[in-house]
Design a protein around this motif. Structure first.
Motif, PDB file in Angstrom:
ATOM      1  N   LYS A  52      46.195  40.120  32.250  1.00 40.73           N
ATOM      2  CA  LYS A  52      45.780  41.483  32.540  1.00 40.73           C
ATOM      3  C   LYS A  52      44.854  41.405  33.724  1.00 40.73           C
ATOM      4  CE  LYS A  52      43.711  45.498  30.602  1.00 40.73           C
ATOM      5  NZ  LYS A  52      43.455  46.317  29.471  1.00 40.73           N
TER       6      LYS A  52
ATOM      7  N   LEU B  72      41.507  50.385  42.217  1.00 41.22           N
ATOM      8  CA  LEU B  72      42.767  50.417  42.953  1.00 41.22           C
ATOM      9  C   LEU B  72      43.966  50.325  42.019  1.00 41.22           C
ATOM     10  CD1 LEU B  72      42.306  48.365  46.231  1.00 41.22           C
ATOM     11  CD2 LEU B  72      42.342  50.834  45.898  1.00 41.22           C
ATOM     12  N   LYS B  73      43.969  49.323  41.185  1.00 40.73           N
ATOM     13  CA  LYS B  73      45.179  49.147  40.371  1.00 40.73           C
ATOM     14  C   LYS B  73      44.855  48.311  39.143  1.00 40.73           C
ATOM     15  CE  LYS B  73      49.441  49.866  39.724  1.00 40.73           C
ATOM     16  NZ  LYS B  73      49.852  51.246  39.530  1.00 40.73           N
ATOM     17  N   THR B  74      45.494  48.650  38.058  1.00 39.98           N
ATOM     18  CA  THR B  74      45.384  47.833  36.852  1.00 39.98           C
ATOM     19  C   THR B  74      46.776  47.412  36.448  1.00 39.98           C
ATOM     20  OG1 THR B  74      43.498  49.133  36.137  1.00 39.98           O
ATOM     21  CG2 THR B  74      44.572  47.769  34.481  1.00 39.98           C
TER      22      THR B  74
ATOM     23  N   TYR C 136      39.652  46.318  41.887  1.00 39.46           N
ATOM     24  CA  TYR C 136      38.868  47.443  42.371  1.00 39.46           C
ATOM     25  C   TYR C 136      38.057  46.995  43.569  1.00 39.46           C
ATOM     26  CZ  TYR C 136      35.113  45.378  39.524  1.00 39.46           C
ATOM     27  OH  TYR C 136      34.207  44.526  38.964  1.00 39.46           O
TER      28      TYR C 136
ATOM     29  N   GLU D 201      39.762  41.283  38.772  1.00 34.79           N
ATOM     30  CA  GLU D 201      39.201  40.962  37.466  1.00 34.79           C
ATOM     31  C   GLU D 201      40.353  40.494  36.582  1.00 34.79           C
ATOM     32  OE1 GLU D 201      36.860  44.119  36.041  1.00 34.79           O
ATOM     33  OE2 GLU D 201      36.113  43.018  34.320  1.00 34.79           O
TER      34      GLU D 201
ATOM     35  N   GLN E 286      42.823  43.694  36.896  1.00 35.85           N
ATOM     36  CA  GLN E 286      42.596  44.934  37.610  1.00 35.85           C
ATOM     37  C   GLN E 286      41.915  44.636  38.927  1.00 35.85           C
ATOM     38  OE1 GLN E 286      40.129  47.957  36.090  1.00 35.85           O
ATOM     39  NE2 GLN E 286      38.539  46.595  35.320  1.00 35.85           N
TER      40      GLN E 286
END
Lengths: 219, 1104
Positions: A206, A197-199, A210, A101, A208
């Motif tokens: 930015k 998982l990670k941002t 998932y 995202e 993220q």
């Protein structure tokens, strides 16, 4: 030092370049980790200073490369909301969706050195650190995910913002490689479960990552 | 390296006398100038060095940021220019020409490149060496005490005063003749950052306060000089003079309430003139901050000047009106909501008239016509239609001249100053010359006051009628000058109470029509009449005339109304409507109308932007329309460019904001700041914090983020502004907390205190206490509550006390003695030595004491409450105290210690989360209080009533809970109490451990990031949660909701990773907890979070 804004053309390109490069690495790695292709076609490489796996199957590589080449202009204009790597079972029902995202700050400004007219090194190295963290997270994601059924395939989807699709029709980046609207079947998953998982948050982007996982994978 | 530099300096000094005999022409033109030569120059480096030697300057071989005043260069590469952007880079001709001219020329014409940093402080050097300085002041009159404190005015000490303790005259030093725009700014800044302390404080503007008009002194007061400052500074000498030794200027002035201003009255009846003229004393090069303990710094040191300043500044008052009226509108709106609907008498009346269908959107801009004038003459029909000006001068525009003043000369200087706007160099040689020539001319003119030389009044015109404007009179003009332009000009005094009354009446009138009002200032407001017009189907013109008639009837003053489809157009239409008219700018006319407007008539386009636009060849909005958006954004930045682009087309999408949230509360002083010691700066910051606390409480707000802004002297009157912020762990309006944080911030900035020129303090990220802003007990109780939060190491009884009064007095005392010595030191050859009264220090001390004693039960108690813990007291401050005081402070510590161990009665309110569950059982977050029986009744009685009540209720509650204890109904039972202590809302500060070390929690973060009780770092949140879950056996509903809200924020912020981690963390802790309540709480949180995730992502979190 001056400040660049989104208006400055070259800036969107910078972000798109960075992201597409990263996505390429990430897609290869996902395919390896999720065992979509036999591990034999992968080779160990080093990227962002960490070991990653990269396929050496030319057609697969070409596909990934072309896809991302088409994604790039979207990211450049901040039109891509999500880039999704969908892993589907034999019946073409998605079992896992790796969702990147992406959101770019609306009034973006980064400091650029006048003399070299390049984005400062610190910024880049910061972004690289963040990307490295995402890569590492991908490489261990099998710990939180169930195993996939055999015979999976994959595809790459892009969720665009608003009216971006209209332009996409007009401009074909690569000849004979047009975008098509995704099947409802490919997008929707029964009983999805979300695993963040990670941002990463940096000045320029930015993002993220998932995973959406189907509750019952076996069926 | 440093030693090498100093050696070179030494060498340079040694060379100086050796050079002199060779060349007869030596002078001291360049005193205070230190040059550094960069690159090839014409004349050569050696030659320049020699010239500097000969003419009193300094030559630096190595560049020093703090000492070098000018860089001399013929050409510089671009990169160097970037590097030296902040410095004065001057061509060498400046030196040679200055020598030729025989005095120091302004370097401005000799700047190597344009756009060097301008001077942000007024430069005051009118006294150029060659100027025929005349009799500038009558220093020699025995009844005058000169308080001419600054040896180097160019350092930016803008005000200095002369005054006569006996006859209540107050004059400004000639330096201040020149209305210095910067100076103005500084006050404007301070004032606009201001905030009404509370409503009554404005209305009780006491007439005996030395407002120039209300000045009861019959003497023909030469306020004229002063008046150039009147608008800037309320002509009130108190804020300036409070702590100076020169006694109270206005004998009729009520004693200032401030503790520390008491020293101002050291000689209330002392007829002896005090002459502390430091003008010609102590030649210090202007680029060094003089480490003087002069009166100026003394004033700042005794921070009472802050509240004095704010409580007297007239500009400050007017500026607070806007927020006051905004509050008023807010209040109206909330009242309307409360009653479920509102009655609009004006609207009802108009309804009967209704005829035509109205247009879609319409904004009304209501503006009173020359407000100050029309209010001033509303009861004086004889003045209607005449040329009238509001000013502080009453009569003819002429004032009897103070002996020794040569107005002509001053005017000359004034003009001169204008033609050399930024000469900042000042030399001591000049000073000598001035003082001597002054003396001469004083002898020639001084004592013969004849009408011919009687001066024109320099009172500034605050507002003038349209008739006067026709004659060329403008607001801001000097009255005397205006009188010449328009001989029939009448003056009307200020009448602040009337202004307020009329303004309120106007707002009431508007409110009778609609509540969609935005208060712009005391005399203008915006009304969004779109809905109103649609409802009534009247035309805007009808509405406007109804409003105008109403306003006229209620206030006796006329108002003009401009109407347009947006705020911008309404405002522009008002220009056309004036005076006493109305104008509807129809949408079809907009294009033609706006094309002819000058750019400066657009809001936000002032002189500087206007000038910039003019340089682009843009004068009218029509011209501006030709400029592309890209161009504008390039020139003015993206935001401003966009605004300009839209404005010049008549586009404006700002809504009428009837409810305005305050974004920040701040206090700032950029005036009169000269610290010499770190602790002075610290105490100043403490006072500033107290001022901010007052304002926060006045507004019923508490803030989370602190910003410290400082202006740092960087050579020759220029200042750099620096700012640092810190985010606190919890909301606060507590002055102490703010002060301690700010002092920490201040230290991290590592500044030289001597270089400080301005200090501002701002609190952002505000939250109320705002729900009950009108309830008088609202802010107060919240304060008490807050206090009790932070009082783990502070006894709470300080609530009602100015808890800083002790350090204040201490400083007052030290200052007094410092002043003694300094004034003795700086005796000038011209001033008679000031008779130092031997009684003085004692007076100071004894004067300092009383404020601590009254209205308290007993002295010992009082002291022990006020004095902070030994560990919190700056040793150096303590040592500076007189022995007697110090003894008492120390005594109080020991006393308190013993008492604490004996019965603990001095800590009745130490709040702690119970550490061992055994002690209080499962009382939840009930405070750990000493037993009620242990509370000293005397102490209890001395507490303010609210606090008493709160304590009682807390005790009552504890008994209740203890009764319920053991049963399993704890959960519901506790909820009923709606305890005032909300764990998460107030952050983790309840634990004393963290209060001691708030840095760990408060970390600088970009604002939009979601936070939980002020924490946003994952580590902090984890700490917070752990504390919450482990210390409390029964979670409060509000806290749970806070957590849910935070999680929702995280989802919206697209930070699922953090959310995941936090959920997992909570799951682990809460499900481990022995209390089943916690796992219930977790389920509740998780359910809520899942719903939001489902909505946002179409799937739910996988919880493993």
């Amino acid at each position: 030092m001056t400040t660049l804004t989104r208006q400055d053309l070259n800036f969107g390109q910078v972000v798109a370049d960075i992201l597409c490069e990263f996505l390429e690495v990430a897609i290869h790695l996902i395919l390896y980790v999720r065992e979509v292709y036999p591990s034999g076609i992968f080779q160990k490489r080093k990227k962002y200073n960490v070991p990653v796996q990269m396929s050496c199957h030319p057609e697969l590589n070409q596909y990934i490369h072309d896809t991302l080449h088409c994604v790039k202009p979207l990211i450049e204009k901040n039109d891509a909301e999500k880039v999704v790597v969908v892993i589907m079972d034999k019946e073409h029902h998605p079992v896992e969706r790796f969702v990147f995202e992406i959101s770019q700050p609306p009034l973006l400004s980064i400091r650029v050195d006048n003399n070299t007219s390049a984005i400062s090194d610190t910024l880049l190295s910061h972004v690289e650190q963040l990307l490295r963290a995402v890569i590492l997270k991908i490489s261990v994601c099998d710990a939180v995910l169930e195993n996939n059924p055999p015979g999976c395939t994959f595809t790459v989807l892009v969720h665009t913002r608003e009216a971006a699709t209209r332009n996409m029709e007009k401009v074909q980046v690569i000849k004979d490689f047009p975008w098509i609207v995704a099947d409802e079947q490919e997008v929707h998953m029964q009983e999805p479960r979300l695993i963040p998982l990670k941002t990463m948050t940096s000045d320029i982007v930015k993002m993220q990552l998932y995973v959406e996982e189907r509750a019952q994978k076996a069926s | 390296m440093a030693s090498k530099v100093s050696k070179l300096d030494e060498q340079f000094k040694l060379d100086a006398p050796r050079e002199k005999p060779k060349d007869g022409a030596c002078s001291s033109i360049f005193t205070g100038v230190a040059i550094y030569v960069k690159g090839y120059t014409e004349p050569s480096v050696d030659e320049l060095r020699r010239l500097m030697l000969l003419h009193g300057g300094q030559f630096h071989v190595y560049y020093s940021h703090s000492h070098t005043t000018h860089i001399i260069a013929n050409n510089l590469p671009n990169s160097k220019i970037q590097e030296l952007r902040d410095q004065k880079v001057v061509r060498p001709e400046w030196i040679t020409d200055s020598i030729k001219a025989g005095h120091l020329l302004s370097y401005l014409q000799y700047q190597l490149y344009a756009k060097q940093k301008g001077l942000s402080f007024p430069s005051v050097s009118v006294h150029q060496g060659q100027e025929p300085a005349g009799p500038l002041h009558g220093r020699h009159l025995p009844s005058h005490s000169l308080n001419n404190h600054n040896p180097a005015p160019s350092l930016g000490q803008p005000l200095s005063r002369h005054h006569t303790p006996t006859s209540s005259h107050s004059h400004l030093h000639t330096d201040n003749l020149h209305p210095q725009p910067n100076h103005y700014n500084h006050f404007a800044m301070a004032a606009s950052a201001s905030r009404p302390l509370d409503l009554p404080s404005q209305s009780d503007f006491p007439p005996e306060k030395p407002l120039p008009i209300a000045n009861p002194n019959p003497s023909p007061s030469p306020v004229c000089l002063n008046c150039s400052h009147h608008n800037v500074f309320p002509s009130n000498p108190t804020p300036l003079e409070t702590n100076s030794l020169s006694a109270n200027t206005f004998p009729s002035n009520p004693t200032p309430i401030e503790t520390n201003s008491l020293s101002a009255e050291t000689f209330p009846s002392n007829p002896t003139p005090l002459e502390t003229n430091s003008l010609s004393a102590n030649p210090i090069p202007s680029n060094y901050a003089p480490p003087h303990h002069d009166q100026q710094s003394a004033k700042v040191k005794t921070g009472g000047i802050i509240s004095e300043f704010y409580s007297h500044s007239r500009l400050h008052h007017i500026s607070t009106w806007r927020s006051e009226f905004s509050e008023y509108v807010n209040m109206l709106q909330s009242r309307m909501r409360a009653t479920g609907g509102a009655t609009f008498p004006g609207r009802d009346r108009l309804r009967r008239l209704s005829t035509a269908p109205g247009p879609q959107s319409c904004i009304l801009h209501v503006d009173m016509d020359c407000f100050f004038v029309s209010v001033g003459i509303r009861h004086r029909p004889d003045l209607k239609g005449k040329s009238v000006a509001v000013t502080s001068n009453h009569g003819s525009g002429r004032v009897a001249q103070r002996p020794g003043v040569d107005r002509q000369l001053e005017l000359q200087c004034y003009h001169k100053k204008y033609s050399y706007p930024a000469v900042s160099e000042r030399k001591d040689g000049d000073l000598e010359e001035i003082t001597s020539s002054e003396t001469e001319s004083h002898i020639s003119h001084g004592n013969s006051v004849d009408q011919d030389t009687a001066a024109l009044s320099m009172a500034e015109i605050a507002s003038c009628s349209y008739e006067a404007r026709q004659a060329g009179v403008r607001n801001g003009m000097f009255f005397g000058q205006a009188k010449q332009l328009c001989p029939s000009l009448q003056s009307v005094p200020y009448d602040f109470q009337a202004y307020k009354k009329v303004a309120l009446a106007m707002y009431e009138t508007l409110a009778s029509y609609s509540h969609d009002i935005e208060a712009l200032s005391c005399d203008e407001a915006l009304v969004d009449s779109s809905a109103l017009l649609a409802e009534l189907s009247v035309t805007p013109d009808e509405l406007a005339s109804a409003i105008r008639a109403d306003v006229r009837e209620r206030t006796g003053c006329s108002a003009s109304v401009g109407m347009g489809s947006n705020i911008l157009l309404a405002r522009m239409a008002t220009r056309k409507a004036k005076p006493n008219g109305q104008y509807l700018l129809r949408s079809e006319e907009v294009d033609d109308f706006i094309r002819d407007q000058t750019v400066t008539s657009l809001p936000g386009v002032g002189r500087s932007m206007g000038g910039k636009l003019a340089s682009l060849g843009v004068r009218s909005c029509g011209d501006l329309q030709q400029v592309s958006l890209q161009r504008l954004q390039k020139e003015f930045g993206p935001r401003t460019g966009q605004t300009l682009f839209r404005f010049c087309r008549g586009l404006d999408d700002r809504p009428v904001r009837s409810e305005k949230e305050r974004k920040s509360v701040s206090a700032e002083m950029n005036y009169n700041i000269r610290f010499t010691q770190v602790d002075e700066a610290e105490s100043f910051l403490t006072h500033l914090s107290v001022e901010v606390q007052k304002r926060l409480q006045g507004a019923g707000l508490r803030g989370r983020r602190l910003t410290l802004k400082v202006m740092v002297y960087s050579g020759h009157g220029t200042c750099d502004s620096l700012a640092r912020s810190v985010t606190l762990a919890q909301l606060t309006d507590c002055g102490h907390l703010i002060a301690s944080e700010v002092i920490k911030l201040f230290h991290t900035m590592r500044l030289k205190v001597q270089d400080l020129r301005g200090v501002g303090l701002q609190v952002q990220l505000l939250e109320g206490a705002h729900s009950v802003p009108k309830d008088p007990s609202g802010p107060k109780t919240c304060y008490v509550r807050d206090k009790s939060q932070s009082s783990s190491h502070r006894t709470t009884s300080a609530v009602s006390l100015p808890s800083d009064s002790l350090p204040n007095t201490a400083i007052t005392d030290t200052c007094t003695s410092q002043e003694n010595s300094s004034s003795a030191r700086v005796l000038s050859p011209f001033s008679t030595p000031r008779p130092t009264s031997p009684a003085e220090p004692i007076t100071g001390t004894s004067k300092g004491e009383p404020p601590r004693t009254p209205n308290h039960v007993d002295n010992r108690l009082n002291l022990s409450i006020e004095v902070s813990l030994p560990s919190q007291v700056d040793r150096s401050v303590l040592e500076a105290l007189p022995a007697e005081l110090r003894e008492r402070v120390e005594h109080s510590w020991t006393h308190r210690d013993t008492e604490k161990t004996h019965n603990g009665s001095h800590q009745p309110l130490v709040l702690q989360i119970p550490k061992q569950s055994g002690q209080t059982g499962s009382t939840g977050i009930i405070l750990e209080l000493s037993d009620f029986s242990q509370v000293d009744p005397e102490v209890f009685a001395a507490l303010p009533r609210e606090l008493q009540e709160q304590l009682r209720s807390v005790y009552g509650r504890r008994e209740n809970t203890q009764g319920i204890m053991g049963k399993n109904t704890v959960y519901s039972a506790l909820r009923k109490y709606s305890a005032p202590l909300n764990f998460l809302e107030n952050g983790p500060s309840t634990s004393p451990l963290q209060q001691d070390d708030p840095e760990t929690l408060s970390k600088f973060t970009p604002c939009p990031e979601p936070t939980l009780a002020g924490a946003c770092d994952f580590k902090d949140i984890r700490t917070l949660l752990r504390e919450w879950i482990t210390t409390i056996s029964d979670p409060m509903e509000e806290d749970i909701l806070q957590v849910v809200k935070y999680c929702t924020d995280l989802i919206n912020d697209k930070d699922l990773e953090k959310l995941d981690l936090i959920i997992k963390y909570m799951k682990r802790l809460m499900q481990q907890s022995v209390e089943s309540v916690w796992s219930m709480a977790f389920d509740f949180i998780l359910d809520n979070v899942q719903v939001v995730v489902q909505q946002t992502y179409g799937s739910t979190l996988k919880i493993t």
